[in-house]
Design an enzyme around this catalytic site. Structure first.
Site, PDB file in Angstrom:
ATOM      1  N   LYS A  35       0.821  -1.218   0.000  1.00  0.00           N
ATOM      2  CA  LYS A  35       0.000   0.000   0.000  1.00  0.00           C
ATOM      3  C   LYS A  35       0.855   1.267   0.000  1.00  0.00           C
ATOM      4  O   LYS A  35       0.492   2.252  -0.643  1.00  0.00           O
ATOM      5  CB  LYS A  35      -0.965   0.005   1.182  1.00  0.00           C
ATOM      6  CG  LYS A  35      -0.335   0.109   2.558  1.00  0.00           C
ATOM      7  CD  LYS A  35      -1.403   0.078   3.630  1.00  0.00           C
ATOM      8  CE  LYS A  35      -0.800   0.152   5.024  1.00  0.00           C
ATOM      9  NZ  LYS A  35      -0.113   1.410   5.286  1.00  0.00           N
ATOM     10  N   THR A  36       1.987   1.265   0.716  1.00  0.00           N
ATOM     11  CA  THR A  36       2.850   2.455   0.713  1.00  0.00           C
ATOM     12  C   THR A  36       3.403   2.705  -0.682  1.00  0.00           C
ATOM     13  O   THR A  36       3.497   3.849  -1.138  1.00  0.00           O
ATOM     14  CB  THR A  36       4.006   2.289   1.722  1.00  0.00           C
ATOM     15  OG1 THR A  36       3.464   2.021   3.020  1.00  0.00           O
ATOM     16  CG2 THR A  36       4.851   3.551   1.782  1.00  0.00           C
ATOM     17  N   ASP A 221      -3.738   7.410   4.581  1.00  0.00           N
ATOM     18  CA  ASP A 221      -3.294   6.044   4.852  1.00  0.00           C
ATOM     19  C   ASP A 221      -3.932   5.553   6.151  1.00  0.00           C
ATOM     20  O   ASP A 221      -4.347   6.349   7.000  1.00  0.00           O
ATOM     21  CB  ASP A 221      -1.762   6.029   4.965  1.00  0.00           C
ATOM     22  CG  ASP A 221      -1.204   4.620   4.957  1.00  0.00           C
ATOM     23  OD1 ASP A 221      -1.933   3.673   4.593  1.00  0.00           O
ATOM     24  OD2 ASP A 221      -0.011   4.455   5.301  1.00  0.00           O
ATOM     25  N   GLU A 222      -4.018   4.229   6.331  1.00  0.00           N
ATOM     26  CA  GLU A 222      -4.559   3.610   7.555  1.00  0.00           C
ATOM     27  C   GLU A 222      -5.926   4.194   7.911  1.00  0.00           C
ATOM     28  O   GLU A 222      -6.194   4.553   9.059  1.00  0.00           O
ATOM     29  CB  GLU A 222      -3.578   3.781   8.727  1.00  0.00           C
ATOM     30  CG  GLU A 222      -2.187   3.246   8.482  1.00  0.00           C
ATOM     31  CD  GLU A 222      -2.110   1.724   8.473  1.00  0.00           C
ATOM     32  OE1 GLU A 222      -3.174   1.068   8.558  1.00  0.00           O
ATOM     33  OE2 GLU A 222      -0.994   1.200   8.364  1.00  0.00           O
ATOM     34  N   GLN A 252      -7.710  -4.823   9.959  1.00  0.00           N
ATOM     35  CA  GLN A 252      -6.608  -4.381  10.821  1.00  0.00           C
ATOM     36  C   GLN A 252      -7.014  -3.201  11.712  1.00  0.00           C
ATOM     37  O   GLN A 252      -6.159  -2.454  12.178  1.00  0.00           O
ATOM     38  CB  GLN A 252      -5.396  -4.012   9.967  1.00  0.00           C
ATOM     39  CG  GLN A 252      -4.834  -5.184   9.179  1.00  0.00           C
ATOM     40  CD  GLN A 252      -3.560  -4.836   8.427  1.00  0.00           C
ATOM     41  OE1 GLN A 252      -2.498  -4.641   9.028  1.00  0.00           O
ATOM     42  NE2 GLN A 252      -3.652  -4.744   7.117  1.00  0.00           N
ATOM     43  N   ARG A 608       2.245 -10.143  10.745  1.00  0.00           N
ATOM     44  CA  ARG A 608       3.538  -9.444  10.854  1.00  0.00           C
ATOM     45  C   ARG A 608       4.678 -10.333  10.375  1.00  0.00           C
ATOM     46  O   ARG A 608       5.785  -9.859  10.116  1.00  0.00           O
ATOM     47  CB  ARG A 608       3.839  -9.051  12.319  1.00  0.00           C
ATOM     48  CG  ARG A 608       2.875  -8.102  13.018  1.00  0.00           C
ATOM     49  CD  ARG A 608       2.562  -6.871  12.225  1.00  0.00           C
ATOM     50  NE  ARG A 608       1.374  -7.086  11.408  1.00  0.00           N
ATOM     51  CZ  ARG A 608       1.060  -6.357  10.337  1.00  0.00           C
ATOM     52  NH1 ARG A 608       1.850  -5.393   9.943  1.00  0.00           N
ATOM     53  NH2 ARG A 608      -0.039  -6.600   9.668  1.00  0.00           N
TER      54      ARG A 608
END
Length: 749
Positions: A35-36, A221-222, A252, A608
């Protein structure tokens, strides 16, 4: 830069996410889906292909670390874009707007930003001002209540009107006084930074329109972590052009306790009917086995946007499910497996992380690491900017920048010791009140007074001590108008003899090295003008988040909570404490909405990992002074047979009577309750218990629980061979708990 330069290397959904513009866009990005990369390439596409000026783009992240990473990637991809783009956290962007528009919005631009420690001190003062006892009203709980109230856009007055209980009335009263103290100190807390921006710009359509016209494209973002205030800010800034792109993953969303609202992302398509939704489901981080495990756990949730993670990576190792007798043996198993990874597989310690649900779980793990001489880093340890010497120096700068900041003044007025005691400070407070100004301004005014001019407000000795300090600080304030930040920092340390003061202490040399490291941070702001340099520096240190520096130059294994681990990645992950009452946490047992968040938390932990996952649970556990013996976590039941392997450890073979490790659990809303922590009980399932209501409880009876205190029975009913009791416990506020009688250890009053 050509279109091909920007789009090469992106998979089809990523390309679509980059190229879809001129409408609201929702990008649902699974963990490890790049995504980044998508956000940075989208910005480069807007600038280099569509001709949007960087000045017209706002990109919002949730941590300073994420902002740094995005800026670095953008600099490598499109160097000319970085300079003028607005890129940072919600708080950092809002602070800049408030300082820039302070005069137009009726604000003092030199406001201080109060961190969590400052806020707690202010709440304690507010409790005292309201005539309340902090023993009866926990400052931390009240501060959390105030923060939650602000996140719902409620003022103290609105909060008082909506209060439904006596505790709500008390909280509203403390909230009101807390706000008065913030205003008196010319300070904003973290919630106010956002709320003040939203309210100020909403009340000034002319100023708001300037920003709406400037920002043609907004990226967030997020997005699943936004609260109501942040969502309203995003809608407000994007209202004119509607070029809003949000990236996130409902699976998330794990910060509801910080007022994050998952409905913001779940309802995005309803709130923006013209929006387009793009799924990023290809994972580049984890093995197929790890993704299958994560998918099997999250699939039981109802409040989500269905997606199917997949990867071209190898199948990888099966997840290891390991059982221990108690928390000490659990820690030994972790050490044993880590030694196998480092000795036999040449895995660096920095590639390993141990995750846990609560901070209290770290003790046994830490002790095991220490006994075996294995290096580790505890993410919950004392943070750099919370160290005493760093707070001292920063408070000197904060008071120089904002003379109304009484909290900062109170910290430094006698550090290093200059014989200014409580009585002298009380005299200063009375003098400030008599002349109608703040304590900080009153102190500075003393350099222009003789003692006889103060109407005997001070003793001769107190007046001399305060005037000397006032003159010294006044001169430093004049220097601040002309000096770069590092020069000013040097002059402050020299003027107050801070190095000599530190070196008189046993660990003084280490503390002085920390102060020098702070100077290294300040170097970054030497290119600013004097007034802008101190402002920018103080903003940066005030807005540092918990995990901003995690993952940088790891030398040992990382010990970290599941909440803190979000956004990080490690080749190998250990998750300990997979037991009912711990993960999932007992506070979620009677709330299906919270249970879904616990499931998301487990999902975040597993994703993770890149190569391997170890899932551990203990047959019994001593935690916070109480021995617990809880069933294995329901999340373990969701793991398919073909992706897990288990080893039996322990002083005795651990019996999991009636527990099928690979039996898929049913939807949370239909599950029976599990017993809560705080009891010693044989390890068995609820349905095996033959408990009877031997103490004759009925609705209306008063009872006492060893953990929750006194309460009133609301209802009692049979449930599969046991008795389920619903009790209203009387703490700071009434809390309902569903408890199984066979494990509750209730005392009838």
């Amino acid at each position: 830069m050509t279109n091909n330069d920007i789009l090469s290397g992106l998979n089809p959904p990523q390309r679509k996410a980059v190229e879809t513009v001129n409408c609201p866009v929702l990008i649902l990005a699974g963990p490890g889906s790049g995504k980044t990369r998508v956000i940075t390439h989208r910005i480069a596409y807007l600038v280099n292909i569509l001709g949007i000026r960087p000045y017209q783009i706002m990109a919002v992240t949730f941590t300073n670390k994420a902002a740094r990473e995005m800026r670095e990637r953008l600099s490598a991809l499109s160097p000319d874009t970085v300079k003028d783009i607005t890129l940072g956290t919600f708080h950092a962007i809002c602070v800049k707007i408030l300082r820039q528009e302070a005069e137009n919005l009726g604000l003092n631009r030199d406001f201080s930003i109060y961190d969590a420690d400052d806020q707690l001190k202010l709440v304690k003062e507010a409790i005292k001002n309201c005539g309340l006892d902090s023993k009866n009203y926990t400052p931390g709980s009240l501060l959390s209540k105030i923060s939650h109230t602000k996140s719902r856009l409620l003022s103290p007055e609105e909060s008082a009107l909506q209060g439904g209980s006596y505790y709500d009335e008390i909280a509203a009263k403390v909230y009101s006084n807390y706000q008065q103290l913030l205003e008196k100190n010319n300070a904003l807390d973290f919630d106010d930074i956002l709320l003040k921006t939203l309210r100020s710009l909403s009340s000034r359509p002319d100023i708001l329109k300037k920003y709406q016209q400037r920002y043609l494209h907004i990226l967030v973002d997020e997005f699943q972590d936004t609260n109501l205030v942040q969502y309203e800010l995003v809608k407000m800034f994007s209202a004119l052009n509607c070029n809003l792109c949000v990236v996130g993953d409902p699976d998330q969303s794990i910060y509801s306790w910080r007022s994050a609202d998952i409905r913001n992302i779940l309802n995005f398509e309803k709130d923006f009917p013209e929006s387009e939704t793009i799924m990023l489901e290809q994972n580049y981080r984890s093995t197929a086995c790890i993704l299958d495990a994560a998918q099997s756990i999250i699939d039981s949730n109802q409040e989500r946007k269905p997606k199917n993670l997949w990867t071209k990576n190898d199948t990888g190792e099966k997840l290891k499910v390991l059982e221990a007798y108690d928390q000490r043996e659990e820690a030994r198993i972790v050490i044993r497996e880590i030694e196998n990874l480092t000795d036999n597989l040449n895995t660096p310690l920095g590639d390993i992380a141990v995750l846990f649900r609560t901070n209290a779980q770290s003790r046994a793990i830490e002790e095991a690491f220490i006994r075996h001489g294995i290096k580790y880093r505890l993410a919950a340890g004392t943070k750099f900017y919370e160290r005493r010497e760093i707070k001292d120096v920063i408070c000197y700068l904060k008071y120089i920048f904002n003379p109304h900041d009484y909290l900062s003044l109170l910290r430094i007025i006698n550090i290093p010791p200059r014989n200014i005691g409580k009585n002298t400070i009380e005299s200063l407070k009375r003098w400030a009140y008599s002349i109608g100004t703040s304590e900080g301004e009153a102190l500075l005014s003393l350099k222009s007074f003789d003692k006889d001019d103060t109407n005997n407000a001070f003793t001769p000795r107190s007046f001399r001590l305060l005037k000397d300090f006032s003159s010294n600080i006044g001169e430093l304030m004049e220097m601040a108008q002309e000096m770069r930040i590092t020069e000013l920092l040097d002059r402050v340390l020299e003027r107050v003899n801070y190095k000599s003061y530190l070196l008189t202490q046993p660990d003084g040399e280490d503390r002085w090295q920390n102060v020098l490291e702070l100077k290294s941070v300040a170097q970054q702001y030497n290119d600013y003008s004097p007034s802008e340099g101190i402002s920018a520096f103080l903003e940066s240190v005030s807005l540092v988040s918990d995990t901003d520096n995690l993952g940088d130059g790891r030398e040992g294994a990382t010990l970290i909570t599941l909440h803190q681990a979000k956004g990080l990645e490690f080749p190998y992950i250990f998750i300990i404490g997979l037991e009912e009452g711990l993960l999932p946490h007992y506070r979620s047992m009677d709330d299906p909405w919270q249970m879904e968040e616990e499931r998301r938390l487990c999902y975040v932990g597993i994703t993770r990992a890149k190569k391997g996952v170890y899932l551990l649970r203990a047959f019994k556990r001593m935690l916070m002074g109480t021995t617990q013996s809880n069933p294995p976590s329901r999340f373990l039941k969701d793991l398919p047979d073909n992706i897990v392997t288990g080893n039996q450890y322990g002083k005795e073979k651990i019996r999991t009577a009636g527990f099928n490790l690979h039996h898929r659990s049913k939807n949370e809303t239909g599950e029976k309750p599990y017993f809560l922590p705080g009891k010693s009980a044989p390890h068995k399932q609820v349905k095996e218990s033959k408990a009877q209501n031997i103490i004759g409880l009925k609705a209306g009876n008063k009872v006492r629980h060893p953990q929750f205190g006194e309460g009133i029975v609301v209802s009692i009913k049979p449930v599969e061979g046991d008795q389920e009791v619903v009790i209203a416990f009387n703490g700071d506020q009434v809390v309902l708990k569903r408890i199984l009688l066979s494990y509750a250890r209730l005392e009838k009053l």
